[in-house]
Design a protein around this motif. Structure first.
Motif, PDB file in Angstrom:
ATOM      1  N   GLY A  47     -89.916  24.270 -23.131  1.00 19.03           N
ATOM      2  CA  GLY A  47     -91.081  24.189 -22.588  1.00 19.03           C
ATOM      3  C   GLY A  47     -91.279  24.196 -21.204  1.00 19.03           C
ATOM      4  N   ALA A  48     -89.931  23.971 -20.667  1.00 18.88           N
ATOM      5  CA  ALA A  48     -89.912  23.810 -19.162  1.00 18.88           C
ATOM      6  C   ALA A  48     -90.200  24.953 -18.326  1.00 18.88           C
ATOM      7  N   GLY A  49     -90.105  26.406 -18.951  1.00 20.64           N
ATOM      8  CA  GLY A  49     -90.288  27.536 -18.150  1.00 20.64           C
ATOM      9  C   GLY A  49     -89.112  28.468 -18.107  1.00 20.64           C
ATOM     10  N   LYS A  50     -87.933  28.211 -18.763  1.00 20.82           N
ATOM     11  CA  LYS A  50     -87.047  29.008 -18.677  1.00 20.82           C
ATOM     12  C   LYS A  50     -87.076  30.293 -19.043  1.00 20.82           C
ATOM     13  N   THR A  51     -87.635  30.401 -20.450  1.00 17.61           N
ATOM     14  CA  THR A  51     -87.706  31.871 -20.774  1.00 17.61           C
ATOM     15  C   THR A  51     -88.848  32.716 -20.046  1.00 17.61           C
ATOM     16  N   THR A  52     -90.100  31.994 -19.654  1.00 16.56           N
ATOM     17  CA  THR A  52     -91.052  32.719 -18.823  1.00 16.56           C
ATOM     18  C   THR A  52     -90.237  33.303 -17.511  1.00 16.56           C
ATOM     19  N   THR A  53     -89.448  32.549 -16.958  1.00 15.14           N
ATOM     20  CA  THR A  53     -88.754  32.889 -15.813  1.00 15.14           C
ATOM     21  C   THR A  53     -87.920  34.118 -15.774  1.00 15.14           C
ATOM     22  N   ILE A  54     -87.268  34.216 -16.925  1.00 16.78           N
ATOM     23  CA  ILE A  54     -86.153  35.231 -17.144  1.00 16.78           C
ATOM     24  C   ILE A  54     -87.182  36.574 -17.460  1.00 16.78           C
ATOM     25  N   ASN A  55     -88.213  36.112 -18.367  1.00 15.22           N
ATOM     26  CA  ASN A  55     -89.127  37.307 -18.909  1.00 15.22           C
ATOM     27  C   ASN A  55     -89.959  37.967 -17.782  1.00 15.22           C
ATOM     28  N   ILE A  56     -90.042  37.211 -16.759  1.00 17.60           N
ATOM     29  CA  ILE A  56     -90.756  37.674 -15.571  1.00 17.60           C
ATOM     30  C   ILE A  56     -89.560  38.810 -14.864  1.00 17.60           C
ATOM     31  N   LEU A  57     -88.586  38.106 -14.607  1.00 18.68           N
ATOM     32  CA  LEU A  57     -87.287  38.891 -13.895  1.00 18.68           C
ATOM     33  C   LEU A  57     -87.138  40.105 -14.636  1.00 18.68           C
ATOM     34  N   THR A  58     -87.145  40.383 -15.816  1.00 19.74           N
ATOM     35  CA  THR A  58     -86.925  41.342 -16.751  1.00 19.74           C
ATOM     36  C   THR A  58     -88.142  42.295 -16.967  1.00 19.74           C
ATOM     37  N   GLY A  59     -89.188  41.782 -16.430  1.00 16.28           N
ATOM     38  CA  GLY A  59     -90.360  42.866 -16.861  1.00 16.28           C
ATOM     39  C   GLY A  59     -91.092  42.586 -17.848  1.00 16.28           C
ATOM     40  N   LEU A  60     -90.751  41.755 -18.797  1.00 23.41           N
ATOM     41  CA  LEU A  60     -91.472  41.528 -20.092  1.00 23.41           C
ATOM     42  C   LEU A  60     -92.706  40.544 -19.747  1.00 23.41           C
ATOM     43  N   VAL A  61     -93.036  39.881 -18.512  1.00 27.99           N
ATOM     44  CA  VAL A  61     -94.098  39.085 -18.674  1.00 27.99           C
ATOM     45  C   VAL A  61     -94.283  39.270 -17.191  1.00 27.99           C
ATOM     46  N   ARG A  62     -95.749  39.304 -16.861  1.00 25.29           N
ATOM     47  CA  ARG A  62     -96.555  39.491 -15.793  1.00 25.29           C
ATOM     48  C   ARG A  62     -96.482  38.328 -14.749  1.00 25.29           C
ATOM     49  N   LYS A  63     -96.099  38.226 -13.610  1.00 25.14           N
ATOM     50  CA  LYS A  63     -96.003  36.871 -12.831  1.00 25.14           C
ATOM     51  C   LYS A  63     -97.468  36.799 -12.231  1.00 25.14           C
ATOM     52  N   ASN A  64     -98.052  35.444 -11.799  1.00 28.37           N
ATOM     53  CA  ASN A  64     -99.037  35.240 -11.410  1.00 28.37           C
ATOM     54  C   ASN A  64     -98.839  35.691  -9.459  1.00 28.37           C
ATOM     55  N   GLU A  65     -98.011  34.717  -9.044  1.00 32.12           N
ATOM     56  CA  GLU A  65     -97.642  34.640  -7.699  1.00 32.12           C
ATOM     57  C   GLU A  65     -96.211  34.675  -7.294  1.00 32.12           C
ATOM     58  N   GLY A  66     -95.615  35.124  -6.170  1.00 31.49           N
ATOM     59  CA  GLY A  66     -94.222  34.858  -5.946  1.00 31.49           C
ATOM     60  C   GLY A  66     -93.443  36.095  -5.791  1.00 31.49           C
ATOM     61  N   ASP A  67     -92.255  36.321  -5.567  1.00 32.78           N
ATOM     62  CA  ASP A  67     -91.484  37.279  -5.499  1.00 32.78           C
ATOM     63  C   ASP A  67     -89.851  37.247  -6.413  1.00 32.78           C
ATOM     64  N   THR A  68     -89.834  38.401  -7.037  1.00 32.62           N
ATOM     65  CA  THR A  68     -88.512  38.129  -7.840  1.00 32.62           C
ATOM     66  C   THR A  68     -87.865  39.562  -7.188  1.00 32.62           C
ATOM     67  N   GLU A  69     -86.498  39.100  -7.117  1.00 27.55           N
ATOM     68  CA  GLU A  69     -85.732  40.257  -6.641  1.00 27.55           C
ATOM     69  C   GLU A  69     -84.197  40.308  -7.270  1.00 27.55           C
ATOM     70  N   ILE A  70     -83.946  41.645  -7.430  1.00 26.04           N
ATOM     71  CA  ILE A  70     -82.437  41.701  -8.057  1.00 26.04           C
ATOM     72  C   ILE A  70     -81.575  42.537  -6.946  1.00 26.04           C
ATOM     73  N   PHE A  71     -80.640  42.249  -6.439  1.00 26.35           N
ATOM     74  CA  PHE A  71     -79.793  42.781  -5.291  1.00 26.35           C
ATOM     75  C   PHE A  71     -80.737  43.279  -4.272  1.00 26.35           C
ATOM     76  N   GLY A  72     -81.590  42.422  -3.850  1.00 29.64           N
ATOM     77  CA  GLY A  72     -82.682  42.760  -2.724  1.00 29.64           C
ATOM     78  C   GLY A  72     -83.809  43.638  -3.010  1.00 29.64           C
ATOM     79  N   ARG A  73     -83.838  43.873  -4.337  1.00 30.61           N
ATOM     80  CA  ARG A  73     -84.997  45.014  -4.656  1.00 30.61           C
ATOM     81  C   ARG A  73     -85.867  44.299  -5.502  1.00 30.61           C
ATOM     82  N   ASP A  74     -87.135  44.685  -5.242  1.00 33.42           N
ATOM     83  CA  ASP A  74     -88.369  44.051  -5.930  1.00 33.42           C
ATOM     84  C   ASP A  74     -88.237  44.420  -7.625  1.00 33.42           C
TER      85      ASP A  74
END
Ligand code: ADP
Length: 307
Positions: free
Chosen positions: A40-67
């Motif tokens: 429940g700490a938020g680990k899966t939510t973080t990686i699901n946002i990173l891989t486009g499975l979950v939509r973020k509210n705010e903030g930035d996520t980049e892979i090799f400098g690209r959004d």
């Protein structure tokens, strides 16, 4: 150098649950990074946002400098993810599923064949290649999940609780394989609530609790900050010149017992033993104390990671 993964001020709420409240994480290219936190700490939510499975509210996520939102195709192609939940591909044999996955990433047929065979063999799945997912044990399912994440030979590998529910033997096999991938230069983001897993594998660890990263560093940095580490040595005849022979160390002495304060007991031990034996002391007993990441978590949150 551009980081492999950059997450800044990431927030996410699900209806009335705040899952992430401002997560910042930077992972260098080639790093083995552990996201360590309780359920429940938020680990899966973080990686699901990173891989486009979950939509973020705010903030930035980049892979090799690209959004990861505006440059989804590129960023997704750089990542292989082994999700915590098993996929629902129940009806096809394992090798077919791996070929489908290769096709999804546009890998030419011949190359796909080599890749699929290599992964079936590496992950001990050759004998099960014609089995359906539903016929497999939990450990076998987990191996398949990892093979599927690696079909397109991604630069970044995300492993969400990759050893949850697998037996000790397979866990160690998987750890060896992850180390091998890391040696080949892959960037690995691992989420886990197994302290030992993070300690054994990761260059760097972020401790996450209640949707926030509360501490980050190498496992060594985090554990040595607690100041609980030390060495206690019982000697039979400390002698009078002990003070001069131990002048390079921080210690206290009580009868025949000398307690050394050191952040790195394993590294300091040979020098201490040398100094004592050169001085003619007879060593009777050596006890080293070290903190674990569990102690770090406890000191930061007041509770154990699996409570
Ligand atoms: P972890 O992976 O560290 O166990 P999660 O990211 O799965 O944590 O969950 C973080 C928080 O968000 C938890 O309180 C969880 O119950 C909640 N949560 C996760 N997914 C959903 C969802 N789809 N709907 C509602 N709440 C969710």
């Amino acid at each position: 150098m551009t980081p492999a993964i950059s997450i800044r001020n990431l927030t996410k709420s699900y209806e009335d649950t705040i899952a992430l409240s401002g997560v910042d994480i930077t992972i260098g290219d080639g790093e083995f990074f552990g996201l360590l936190g309780p359920n429940g700490a938020g680990k899966t939510t973080t990686i699901n946002i990173l891989t486009g499975l979950v939509r973020k509210n705010e903030g930035d996520t980049e892979i090799f400098g690209r959004d990861t939102v505006t440059d989804y195709r590129f960023t997704r192609s750089q990542v292989g993810i082994s999700a915590q939940e098993f996929t629902q591909d129940w009806f096809f044999p394992l090798d077919r599923l791996l070929y489908f996955q290769a096709g999804y990433y546009g890998i030419p047929k011949e190359k796909a064949k080599d890749r699929v065979e290599e992964l079936l063999s590496k992950l001990g799945l050759v004998a099960k290649r014609k089995a359906r997912l539903r016929q497999l044990s939990g450990g076998m399912k987990r191996r398949f999940q990892i093979a599927k994440a690696l079909v397109h030979d991604p630069k970044i590998i995300i492993l969400d609780e990759p050893t949850a529910g697998v037996d000790v033997e397979l866990r160690h096999e998987l750890w060896d394989y992850f180390r091998e991938l890391h040696k080949k230069g892959k960037t690995i983001l691992l989420t886990t609530h197994y302290i030992e897993e993070a300690e054994m594998l990761c260059d760097k660890v972020a401790i996450i609790d209640k949707g926030r990263v509360i501490k980050e560093g190498t496992p060594k940095e985090l554990t040595s900050q607690l100041g609980k580490a030390g060495i206690t040595i019982n000697v039979s005849d400390p002698g009078e010149e002990l003070e001069s022979c131990l002048k390079n160390f921080t210690y206290t002495q009580e009868d025949g017992r000398i307690h050394f304060t050191t952040r790195e007991p394993e590294e300091a031990l040979p020098d201490i033993i040398n100094a004592l034996t050169r001085h003619g002391c007879h060593i009777q007993r050596v006890v080293t104390t070290k903190s674990s990441l569990e102690d770090v978590f406890l000191s930061l949150t007041g509770k154990g990671i699996n409570e």
